[in-house]
Design an enzyme around this catalytic site. Structure first.
Site, PDB file in Angstrom:
ATOM      1  N   SER A 274       0.639  -1.298   0.079  1.00 33.61           N
ATOM      2  CA  SER A 274       0.005  -0.097  -0.041  1.00 33.61           C
ATOM      3  C   SER A 274       0.849   1.316   0.001  1.00 33.61           C
ATOM      4  O   SER A 274       1.802   1.431   0.514  1.00 33.61           O
ATOM      5  CB  SER A 274      -0.754   0.109   1.344  1.00 33.61           C
ATOM      6  OG  SER A 274      -1.367   1.397   1.568  1.00 33.61           O
ATOM      7  N   LYS A 280       1.087  -3.144   5.103  1.00 31.43           N
ATOM      8  CA  LYS A 280       0.210  -3.920   4.168  1.00 31.43           C
ATOM      9  C   LYS A 280       0.837  -4.714   3.196  1.00 31.43           C
ATOM     10  O   LYS A 280       1.677  -4.355   2.527  1.00 31.43           O
ATOM     11  CB  LYS A 280      -0.924  -3.055   3.608  1.00 31.43           C
ATOM     12  CG  LYS A 280      -1.949  -2.109   4.569  1.00 31.43           C
ATOM     13  CD  LYS A 280      -3.313  -2.905   4.618  1.00 31.43           C
ATOM     14  CE  LYS A 280      -4.040  -2.708   3.292  1.00 31.43           C
ATOM     15  NZ  LYS A 280      -5.295  -3.282   3.659  1.00 31.43           N
ATOM     16  N   GLU A 287      -7.453 -11.017  -5.898  1.00 28.88           N
ATOM     17  CA  GLU A 287      -8.821 -10.151  -6.230  1.00 28.88           C
ATOM     18  C   GLU A 287      -8.910  -9.808  -7.612  1.00 28.88           C
ATOM     19  O   GLU A 287     -10.027  -9.953  -8.357  1.00 28.88           O
ATOM     20  CB  GLU A 287      -8.135  -8.814  -5.744  1.00 28.88           C
ATOM     21  CG  GLU A 287      -8.134  -9.009  -3.868  1.00 28.88           C
ATOM     22  CD  GLU A 287      -7.920  -7.454  -3.265  1.00 28.88           C
ATOM     23  OE1 GLU A 287      -6.641  -7.400  -2.920  1.00 28.88           O
ATOM     24  OE2 GLU A 287      -8.796  -6.759  -3.080  1.00 28.88           O
TER      25      GLU A 287
END
Ligand code: ARG
Length: 455
Positions: A274, A280, A287
């Site tokens: 991120s 992160k 996804e």
């Protein structure tokens, strides 16, 4: 190419809605392959001279090399790949180029090109599925003994093994492969020589072109041949089902890699960070695979809708078929490759998996089965007694194996020490050795069977 009966050229907007060259140039190789086969056949049947046939075949190779080298200038005015190629052939070889389109129409030509292109996608997807199944088999073999929770309703149900879970996807992707193989057999008939819609008066040899292009036979009805897009619809259907499987697995990987689950560690190679939260590590590949099904299903619905209600034979509506299949094929190949990479790299977190496997009274069914087997209770009574023990453990905030024998006996006085032997998660999975069950030995047998099949 068809200016004879026209006094004026097309409006710019007409050209914009009519032209397909921006996308159908992806079929250049197939178009040239089809034309080379057609020219060879025309010469062999004495419909054109063999020297014209040779000039056309050689010239087409030059066109192909120009396209492959990126030196070809595609023109919108020339509408589509078929006319772009033919026009360039004319520049290169002159008059004989005009004889190529004898006994043929763009209607059978485009059906042939598109079939050849789609056939390659079936083959590519089948290879991609083989690679993915290979990666899953590797995980299953290494993780045949790893205990994890099995879920229904995303609630812990019964312990299963990592290998068993991986092999469930092998079964699914194997069905996808077999669906693609079936469809490929069905589609492999050559439309070439159906001409515009009615066949041709020239003494062509459709078997010869079919054979040259790797088709099993020429299609038997010329109207059907130019109006059929079942092969594209079947590719999209197969792709949609496969993408559905990919998205289910992708969803599991998203859940499993979360800090709350910690079932699996995805490799850095298939994760991203991120830009604002330094801690992160996001499962972006999973996804995106989960999302690709949206585009692919969209393509299927789009083409079904385009084809619905079209009268025989060819209608220009059908030009809208290609982008759907191109986009779906690109999405599917990428999703398969990304999933294969992720699966090859991922590491199951053995401790978390085992810990969660024991959660949620996952061996309650084993206890009920023990009461049936050892004490001869009817299953319904065993179910009731076990329910009471689960309630007791829940109230105490402990797991079933932590209940004392005395507590156990409150549910049924004949319960004895040996009940504890079925309550651990390892005992539970080892006992499920029925064919197709989760026992490590069963899983190893299935891995061996699939390894043999895939080799
Ligand atoms: N570009 C057209 C297509 O993709 C080729 C066939 C044109 N045929 C015709 N009758 N206008 O469908």
């Amino acid at each position: 190419m068809w200016g004879g009966r026209f006094a004026a050229g097309p409006d710019a907007i007409m050209e914009a809605i009519n032209a397909s060259i921006d996308f159908d140039k992806r079929m250049a190789r197939q178009d040239i392959e089809g034309s080379r086969a057609h020219a060879a056949m025309l010469a062999a049947c004495g419909i054109i001279t063999s020297s014209d046939g040779e000039a056309i075949r050689e010239g087409l190779l030059t066109v192909l090399s120009e396209i492959e080298a990126g030196e070809f200038t595609f023109s919108k005015e020339l509408e589509d790949i078929h006319m772009n190629v033919e026009s360039r052939l004319k520049d290169l070889i002159g008059e004989p180029a005009g004889r190529l389109h004898t006994g043929r129409s763009r209607n059978d030509q485009v059906a042939t090109d598109f079939k050849l292109w789609t056939r390659d996608q079936f083959d590519g997807a089948i290879d991609g599925l083989d690679a993915l199944m290979g990666a899953l088999l590797g995980q299953a073999e290494a993780g045949a003994d790893i205990v994890m929770p099995g879920f229904t309703h995303l609630q812990v149900a019964q312990p299963v093994t990592w290998g068993h879970h991986m092999m469930a996807y092998v079964e699914m992707f194997a069905r996808d492969k077999s669906r693609m193989q079936d469809a490929r057999v069905r589609m492999n008939e050559s439309p070439l020589g159906a001409a515009a819609l009615a066949g041709t008066a020239y003494p062509i040899d459709r078997d010869m072109t079919a054979k040259a292009l790797g088709f099993d036979r020429p299609s038997a009805n010329s109207l059907d041949a130019v109006s059929d897009r079942d092969f594209a619809l079947e590719f999209l259907s197969c792709a949609s089902i496969c993408a559905t499987h990919l998205s289910r697995f992708a969803e599991e990987l998203v859940i499993w890699s979360s800090a709350q689950f910690r079932f699996v560690v995805l490799s850095d190679r298939f994760s991203t960070g991120s830009s604002i939260m330094p801690q992160k590590k996001n499962p972006d590949a999973a996804e995106l695979i989960r999302a690709k099904v949206g585009r692919i299903n969209g393509s299927l619905v789009a083409l079904l809708t385009i084809m619905k209600g079209l009268p025989l034979a060819y209608s220009k509506d059908m030009q809208e078929d290609k982008e759907q299949v191109f986009d779906a094929a690109d999405s599917l190949m990428l999703a398969l490759a990304a999933m294969t990479g992720m699966v090859g790299d991922m590491k199951p977190n053995v401790d978390s998996l085992r810990e969660s496997a024991a959660m949620g009274f996952s061996t309650a069914t084993d206890l009920a089965d023990w009461l049936v087997r050892e004490l001869g209770l009817p299953f319904r009574d065993a179910h009731h007694a076990t329910g009471a023990l689960v309630k007791m453990a829940e109230d105490k905030g402990c797991d079933l194996p932590e209940l004392s024998l005395k507590e156990m006996q409150s549910a049924h006085p004949e319960i004895n020490q040996s009940v504890y032997s079925v309550l651990g998660v390892d005992n539970s999975v080892a006992s499920r050795a029925s064919y197709g069950g989760t026992a490590p030995d069963q899983v190893r047998e299935q891995v061996a069977r699939w390894n043999g099949k895939l080799k």
